[in-house]
Design a protein around this motif. Structure first.
Motif, mmCIF file in Angstrom:
data_model
loop_
_atom_site.group_PDB
_atom_site.id
_atom_site.type_symbol
_atom_site.label_atom_id
_atom_site.label_comp_id
_atom_site.label_asym_id
_atom_site.label_seq_id
_atom_site.Cartn_x
_atom_site.Cartn_y
_atom_site.Cartn_z
ATOM 1 N N ALA A 41 0.792 -1.002 -0.041
ATOM 2 C CA ALA A 41 -0.020 -0.031 -0.139
ATOM 3 C C ALA A 41 0.858 1.368 -0.044
ATOM 4 C CB ALA A 41 -1.044 0.009 1.106
ATOM 5 N N ASP A 42 2.075 1.265 0.591
ATOM 6 C CA ASP A 42 2.996 2.178 0.633
ATOM 7 C C ASP A 42 3.817 2.641 -0.618
ATOM 8 O OD1 ASP A 42 1.937 2.887 3.011
ATOM 9 O OD2 ASP A 42 3.713 1.636 4.132
ATOM 10 N N ASP A 43 3.910 1.396 -1.506
ATOM 11 C CA ASP A 43 4.675 1.269 -2.425
ATOM 12 C C ASP A 43 4.121 1.579 -3.909
ATOM 13 O OD1 ASP A 43 6.923 0.899 -4.264
ATOM 14 O OD2 ASP A 43 7.360 -1.147 -3.625
ATOM 15 N N PRO A 44 4.224 2.495 -4.528
ATOM 16 C CA PRO A 44 3.401 3.115 -5.668
ATOM 17 C C PRO A 44 3.549 1.997 -6.762
ATOM 18 C CG PRO A 44 4.510 4.971 -5.054
ATOM 19 C CD PRO A 44 4.790 3.995 -4.172
ATOM 20 N N GLU A 45 4.821 1.416 -6.814
ATOM 21 C CA GLU A 45 5.057 0.394 -7.836
ATOM 22 C C GLU A 45 4.235 -0.704 -7.793
ATOM 23 O OE1 GLU A 45 9.174 -0.172 -8.056
ATOM 24 O OE2 GLU A 45 9.752 1.827 -8.769
ATOM 25 N N ARG A 46 3.551 -0.956 -6.435
ATOM 26 C CA ARG A 46 2.965 -2.303 -6.388
ATOM 27 C C ARG A 46 1.639 -2.103 -6.227
ATOM 28 N NH1 ARG A 46 7.393 -4.051 -6.520
ATOM 29 N NH2 ARG A 46 6.644 -4.533 -8.403
ATOM 30 N N TRP A 47 1.085 -0.799 -6.554
ATOM 31 C CA TRP A 47 -0.418 -0.573 -6.854
ATOM 32 C C TRP A 47 -1.051 -1.314 -7.824
ATOM 33 C CZ3 TRP A 47 -0.394 5.333 -5.742
ATOM 34 C CH2 TRP A 47 -0.170 5.499 -4.577
ATOM 35 N N ALA A 48 -0.329 -1.281 -8.940
ATOM 36 C CA ALA A 48 -0.718 -2.075 -10.203
ATOM 37 C C ALA A 48 -0.989 -3.485 -9.830
ATOM 38 C CB ALA A 48 0.311 -1.983 -11.253
ATOM 39 N N ASP A 49 0.184 -4.269 -9.076
ATOM 40 C CA ASP A 49 -0.128 -5.452 -8.607
ATOM 41 C C ASP A 49 -1.140 -5.745 -7.790
ATOM 42 O OD1 ASP A 49 2.210 -6.452 -9.986
ATOM 43 O OD2 ASP A 49 3.661 -5.853 -8.448
ATOM 44 N N THR A 50 -1.292 -4.758 -6.990
ATOM 45 C CA THR A 50 -2.847 -5.071 -6.159
ATOM 46 C C THR A 50 -3.822 -4.944 -6.849
ATOM 47 O OG1 THR A 50 -1.122 -3.949 -4.196
ATOM 48 C CG2 THR A 50 -3.712 -4.082 -3.954
ATOM 49 N N GLY A 51 -4.030 -4.016 -7.859
ATOM 50 C CA GLY A 51 -5.060 -4.046 -8.529
ATOM 51 C C GLY A 51 -5.387 -5.291 -9.531
ATOM 52 N N ILE A 52 -4.310 -5.603 -9.755
ATOM 53 C CA ILE A 52 -4.203 -6.732 -10.830
ATOM 54 C C ILE A 52 -4.783 -8.014 -9.891
ATOM 55 C CG2 ILE A 52 -2.980 -8.714 -12.059
ATOM 56 C CD1 ILE A 52 -1.433 -6.248 -12.966
ATOM 57 N N ILE A 53 -4.240 -8.229 -8.844
ATOM 58 C CA ILE A 53 -4.705 -9.233 -7.861
ATOM 59 C C ILE A 53 -6.156 -9.121 -7.550
ATOM 60 C CG2 ILE A 53 -4.266 -10.390 -5.434
ATOM 61 C CD1 ILE A 53 -2.053 -10.900 -7.638
ATOM 62 N N ALA A 54 -6.581 -7.787 -7.112
ATOM 63 C CA ALA A 54 -8.076 -7.764 -6.967
ATOM 64 C C ALA A 54 -8.917 -8.080 -7.944
ATOM 65 C CB ALA A 54 -8.323 -6.467 -6.354
ATOM 66 N N ALA A 55 -8.379 -7.779 -9.224
ATOM 67 C CA ALA A 55 -9.146 -8.076 -10.422
ATOM 68 C C ALA A 55 -9.297 -9.767 -10.471
ATOM 69 C CB ALA A 55 -8.649 -7.399 -11.602
ATOM 70 N N ALA A 56 -8.241 -10.322 -10.485
ATOM 71 C CA ALA A 56 -8.517 -11.743 -10.457
ATOM 72 C C ALA A 56 -9.163 -12.293 -9.183
ATOM 73 C CB ALA A 56 -7.026 -12.343 -10.159
ATOM 74 N N GLY A 57 -9.349 -11.461 -8.148
ATOM 75 C CA GLY A 57 -10.338 -11.882 -7.095
ATOM 76 C C GLY A 57 -11.657 -11.775 -7.506
ATOM 77 N N LEU A 58 -11.950 -10.933 -8.250
ATOM 78 C CA LEU A 58 -13.313 -10.456 -8.801
ATOM 79 C C LEU A 58 -13.643 -11.679 -9.681
ATOM 80 C CD1 LEU A 58 -13.155 -6.832 -9.932
ATOM 81 C CD2 LEU A 58 -14.353 -7.831 -8.080
ATOM 82 N N VAL A 59 -12.980 -12.170 -10.467
ATOM 83 C CA VAL A 59 -13.010 -13.435 -11.375
ATOM 84 C C VAL A 59 -13.350 -14.468 -10.622
ATOM 85 C CG1 VAL A 59 -12.124 -14.844 -12.995
ATOM 86 C CG2 VAL A 59 -11.806 -12.259 -13.546
ATOM 87 N N ALA A 60 -12.441 -14.617 -9.255
ATOM 88 C CA ALA A 60 -12.424 -15.841 -8.589
ATOM 89 C C ALA A 60 -14.012 -15.824 -7.817
ATOM 90 C CB ALA A 60 -11.415 -15.835 -7.607
ATOM 91 N N GLY A 61 -14.405 -14.492 -7.231
ATOM 92 C CA GLY A 61 -15.455 -14.530 -6.766
ATOM 93 C C GLY A 61 -16.768 -14.838 -7.531
ATOM 94 N N LEU A 62 -16.661 -14.453 -8.776
ATOM 95 C CA LEU A 62 -17.679 -14.980 -9.800
ATOM 96 C C LEU A 62 -17.766 -16.380 -9.870
ATOM 97 C CD1 LEU A 62 -19.737 -14.028 -11.848
ATOM 98 C CD2 LEU A 62 -18.124 -14.137 -13.480
ATOM 99 N N VAL A 63 -16.465 -17.059 -10.014
ATOM 100 C CA VAL A 63 -16.404 -18.838 -10.184
ATOM 101 C C VAL A 63 -17.165 -19.132 -9.067
ATOM 102 C CG1 VAL A 63 -14.997 -20.471 -10.285
ATOM 103 C CG2 VAL A 63 -14.743 -18.670 -11.692
ATOM 104 N N TYR A 64 -16.813 -18.899 -7.534
ATOM 105 C CA TYR A 64 -17.302 -19.185 -6.398
ATOM 106 C C TYR A 64 -18.829 -19.151 -6.295
ATOM 107 C CZ TYR A 64 -18.338 -19.891 -1.494
ATOM 108 O OH TYR A 64 -18.957 -20.177 -0.537
ATOM 109 N N TRP A 65 -19.508 -17.890 -6.812
ATOM 110 C CA TRP A 65 -20.743 -17.794 -6.725
ATOM 111 C C TRP A 65 -21.397 -18.656 -7.961
ATOM 112 C CZ3 TRP A 65 -23.890 -16.193 -10.946
ATOM 113 C CH2 TRP A 65 -25.118 -15.920 -10.727
#
Length: 161
Positions: free
Chosen positions: A116-140
């Motif tokens: 959260a403090d490293d701006p270079e990791r913000w894109a990674d966090t967003g990508i991981i969260a987007a993959a979590g969106l897909v995983a949440g849909l599959v779980y549903w």
């Protein structure tokens, strides 16, 4: 006795839904990085992340390690979200997608605490969260559409009656 069978069925569906969702979420991470690396002016880091999963395919023990590490990192928060969804019979696919994104981002924060403090990791966090969106849909799709430990009390009457 029927109620115990129903609850056991729900527990099994939650477990299967979670395990399949983790697998699909990991595949979604690879696909998202591959798409982003194909964009013009994409950082070289994205290209590296596109080909890193090849190592996971070539070395199956590494694949199992990544899969189980993901289960360990996201397991507790996913269990909490699944219990909330089951207890309150929450069946909205948007809610399950939001839970998936939150669980994935929280798991990423466990492995990379200063993301959260490293701006270079913000894109990674967003990508991981987007993959979590897909995983949440599959779980549903597997377990969330029928969420709820309690079965309906009144069954629908036949129309001919």
């Amino acid at each position: 006795m029927a109620m115990i069978g129903y609850v056991l069925k729900r527990i099994l569906m939650v477990l299967v839904g979670y395990l399949v969702a983790v697998l699909v979420g990991l595949i979604a991470v690879v696909v998202i990085y591959a798409i982003l690396s194909a964009l013009p002016n994409a950082p070289g880091y994205f290209e590296l992340m596109e080909f890193t999963p090849v190592a996971v395919l070539v070395v199956p023990p590494l694949a199992m390690f990544v899969y189980f590490l993901t289960i360990i990192l996201t397991g507790m928060q996913t269990l909490v979200f699944a219990l909330i969804a089951e207890f309150f019979s929450l069946r909205s696919f948007w809610l399950h997608m939001l839970f998936g994104a939150a669980a994935a981002a929280a798991g990423f924060m466990l492995i990379w605490p200063d993301a959260a403090d490293d701006p270079e990791r913000w894109a990674d966090t967003g990508i991981i969260a987007a993959a979590g969106l897909v995983a949440g849909l599959v779980y549903w799709l597997i377990a969330g559409r029928d969420a709820g430990f309690r079965r309906p009390l009144i069954k629908a009457l036949p129309r001919n009656v």
